[in-house]
Design an enzyme around this catalytic site. Structure first.
Site, PDB file in Angstrom:
ATOM      1  N   ASP A  87       0.843  -1.305   0.128  1.00  0.00           N
ATOM      2  CA  ASP A  87      -0.191  -0.103   0.058  1.00  0.00           C
ATOM      3  C   ASP A  87       0.945   1.239  -0.036  1.00  0.00           C
ATOM      4  O   ASP A  87       0.664   2.378  -0.656  1.00  0.00           O
ATOM      5  CB  ASP A  87      -0.764   0.020   1.319  1.00  0.00           C
ATOM      6  CG  ASP A  87      -1.972   1.111   1.368  1.00  0.00           C
ATOM      7  OD1 ASP A  87      -2.617   1.254   0.149  1.00  0.00           O
ATOM      8  OD2 ASP A  87      -2.035   1.728   2.148  1.00  0.00           O
ATOM      9  N   HIS A  90       4.760   4.739  -2.561  1.00  0.00           N
ATOM     10  CA  HIS A  90       5.295   6.291  -2.223  1.00  0.00           C
ATOM     11  C   HIS A  90       6.671   6.393  -1.608  1.00  0.00           C
ATOM     12  O   HIS A  90       7.346   7.442  -1.905  1.00  0.00           O
ATOM     13  CB  HIS A  90       4.275   6.501  -1.362  1.00  0.00           C
ATOM     14  CG  HIS A  90       2.847   6.295  -1.615  1.00  0.00           C
ATOM     15  ND1 HIS A  90       2.419   6.606  -2.930  1.00  0.00           N
ATOM     16  CD2 HIS A  90       1.621   5.851  -0.928  1.00  0.00           C
ATOM     17  CE1 HIS A  90       1.115   6.305  -3.062  1.00  0.00           C
ATOM     18  NE2 HIS A  90       0.528   6.119  -1.954  1.00  0.00           N
TER      19      HIS A  90
HETATM   20  C1  BG6 Z   1      -2.957   5.696  -0.495  1.00  0.00           C
HETATM   21  C2  BG6 Z   1      -3.023   4.548   0.466  1.00  0.00           C
HETATM   22  O1  BG6 Z   1      -2.105   5.530  -1.591  1.00  0.00           O
HETATM   23  O2  BG6 Z   1      -2.249   6.657   0.252  1.00  0.00           O
HETATM   24  C3  BG6 Z   1      -3.677   4.820   1.592  1.00  0.00           C
HETATM   25  O3  BG6 Z   1      -3.616   3.427  -0.434  1.00  0.00           O
HETATM   26  C4  BG6 Z   1      -3.226   6.200   2.267  1.00  0.00           C
HETATM   27  O4  BG6 Z   1      -3.893   3.714   2.387  1.00  0.00           O
HETATM   28  C5  BG6 Z   1      -2.946   7.235   1.310  1.00  0.00           C
HETATM   29  O5  BG6 Z   1      -3.931   6.558   3.316  1.00  0.00           O
HETATM   30  C6  BG6 Z   1      -2.197   8.209   1.906  1.00  0.00           C
HETATM   31  O6  BG6 Z   1      -2.098   9.461   1.126  1.00  0.00           O
HETATM   32  P1  BG6 Z   1      -1.795  10.907   1.862  1.00  0.00           P
HETATM   33  O7  BG6 Z   1      -1.839  11.672   0.429  1.00  0.00           O
HETATM   34  O8  BG6 Z   1      -3.307  11.260   2.388  1.00  0.00           O
HETATM   35  O9  BG6 Z   1      -0.818  10.714   2.385  1.00  0.00           O
END
Ligand code: BG6
Length: 493
Positions: free
Chosen positions: A239, A244
């Site tokens: 995830d 990320h």
């Molecule tokens: C998403 C995940 O890619 O990114 C989620 O699937 C997570 O689980 C989210 O909550 C977090 O994104 P941001 O932009 O809120 O940091």
């Protein structure tokens, strides 16, 4: 004279993402001139809805989740460009129905009919959707460009990602494919490039001679909540870490690209991934910690014996001339103490002798922290003399906050930037097929070690904390501690 038209087709249009992110971003783009004025948006999903009901549903999303103040008259005008087709992605006749509707909307007199397909769908539907797109010719590129945006997760492991790449390439050339990682659309993530390469002062010390370790934290306060069904099948590695956090790592560790064009940038990122030291499954478990927050098993839609980690911490090494021997620590989790994403570069300590200290560890190391969210900015921590007799020192931060420096510039949502780039045909902030595959190569041994039958017993951590004690022990092996700066917590040394 024939008019060129551009249509964005959202597959999975009644899903959360379309309502929370895509439509608010498209509306904002339209308001600030970031997309063609006559951009047409066609939603496609199984639920039976009229055009009018789809517009109402999206209007709610724009009001609830948009960043800008909403002007109803602008919305009414924009809403006239929204349409909806009900159908199943895995039914070829339904895909044919969508194609016919697109042609009707584009009109017989249309010039180039550009189409951007956005696949915001369950991974289980990728194969069938792409097969039906091929069979109906909806994505044939003969009278305008065709592009596809694909949401994560892109595969579950290397083998499935490679298979998916092959399926995608049956329908689209690589240059038509925009694999999205919304972190790349965040202003502060793009700022990492400017920070490193738009300044002279950081780059000379951005290497193993001066940097002691690097920490990348993406912590969330929320639990898995309503997304538990999806999350339990994925876990934190798929995830967050595979995408990320590894993206952030590549931007911190990359060599300077020759330009900011898509290929120069993406080549240098892939170089970093290729240089990350590969693990055997056995080594992987010694360099990573998996944990579940207490109460995870009681969340709705979680299997009672689930071993899915909601938190992970990793120690990676980038075996390049620049980074040899410098640990990169990555951690991410749900139900943590704070929502904060930050990158901390901890520099080596200066020699302590001249201040009469016994060991170098008596001096605090300098820290450069890039706060990615929520309080976007940067902190530079250094030692200062405490006024008065003697040579007493204290650490102080020099701070930069986007909100203070740019009071008139609201930070746009990441999707806004990325959708604009996809519409304009700039893939620089999207993920190339080789990048996706390299990223899986890094985490696959870990997944294999954790998921082979009965192997993983995740550690536990209390909700609202910074994770399990084993994650602290992982860093302690190298004499390091986790640091948080941006959320202004003081659990650092
Ligand atoms: C998403 C995940 O890619 O990114 C989620 O699937 C997570 O689980 C989210 O909550 C977090 O994104 P941001 O932009 O809120 O940091």
């Amino acid at each position: 004279m024939a008019n060129d038209t551009t249509t964005m087709v959202i597959m999975g249009a009644t899903g959360d993402l379309a309502q929370r992110k895509l439509l608010p971003a498209l509306f904002e783009l339209r308001c600030n001139g970031g997309c063609p004025e006559d951009l047409r948006i066609v939603g496609f999903a199984r639920t039976k809805l009229s055009d009018e009901a789809f517009r109402e549903y999206m209007w709610k999303g724009v009001q609830d989740f948009g960043v800008l103040a909403v002007h109803k008259d602008e919305w009414d005008d924009f809403a006239q460009h929204l349409f909806y087709v009900a159908g199943s992605l895995d039914e070829e006749p339904d895909m044919g129905k969508l194609k016919n509707r697109l042609e009707t909307l584009e009109g017989p007199e249309a010039g180039a009919t550009n189409r951007l397909f956005y696949l915001s769908i369950s991974p289980t539907l990728f194969e069938a959707t792409l097969t039906n797109m091929k069979a109906t010719g909806i994505a044939d590129e003969h009278d305008g460009w065709r592009r596809v945006v694909i949401e994560k997760p892109f595969g579950r492991d290397l083998a499935s990602a490679q298979a998916l790449n092959r399926t995608v390439h049956n329908v689209f050339r690589e240059d038509q494919v925009y694999r999205i990682d919304h972190y790349l659309g965040k202003e502060t993530v793009q700022n990492l490039m400017v920070f490193r390469f738009g300044n002279t002062m950081f780059e000379p010390i951005w290497n193993r001679h001066y940097v002691d370790n690097i920490q990348i934290t993406v912590a969330e306060e929320v639990s898995v909540g309503e997304r538990a069904g999806y999350y339990d099948q994925s876990g934190v590695i798929r995830d967050m870490i595979q995408n990320h956090l590894l993206q952030i790592l590549t931007m911190i560790a990359m060599e300077p690209p020759s330009g900011v064009d898509a290929d120069s940038l993406r080549n240098r990122k892939v170089d970093v991934l290729k240089a990350i030291r590969r693990w055997t499954p056995e080594e992987a478990t010694k360099n990573a910690v998996a944990a579940q927050y207490e109460g995870y098993l009681n969340e709705p839609n979680i299997t009672t014996d689930s071993t899915t980690p909601s938190y992970a911490a990793l120690r990676l090494y980038v075996d390049t001339w620049r980074w040899q021997g410098v640990p990169f620590y990555l951690r991410s989790g749900k139900s943590m103490a704070d929502k904060v994403s930050e990158v901390i570069v901890q520099f080596k300590r200066p020699p302590a002798v001249m201040f009469g200290m016994e060991t170098d560890t008596d001096l605090n190391p300098n820290l450069l922290t890039m706060c990615l969210q929520p309080d976007e900015g940067a902190h530079l921590r250094f030692e200062v003399k405490v006024p008065g007799q003697g040579m007493n020192m204290r650490s102080e931060d020099m701070e930069f906050h986007y909100e203070e420096a740019f009071p008139d510039h609201a930070i746009a949502d990441a999707y806004e930037r990325l959708l604009q780039d996809a519409l304009e045909g700039d893939p620089a902030l999207f993920i190339r097929s080789d990048h996706i595959e390299e990223a899986w190569r890094i985490v696959d041994p870990l997944l294999e070690a954790w998921e082979s039958s009965g192997a993983l017993k995740p550690d536990r951590y209390a909700p609202g904390t910074w994770g399990p004690a084993t994650a602290d022990a992982l860093l302690a092996e190298n004499g390091h501690t986790w640091i948080t700066v941006c959320g202004q917590h003081d659990d650092d040394a």
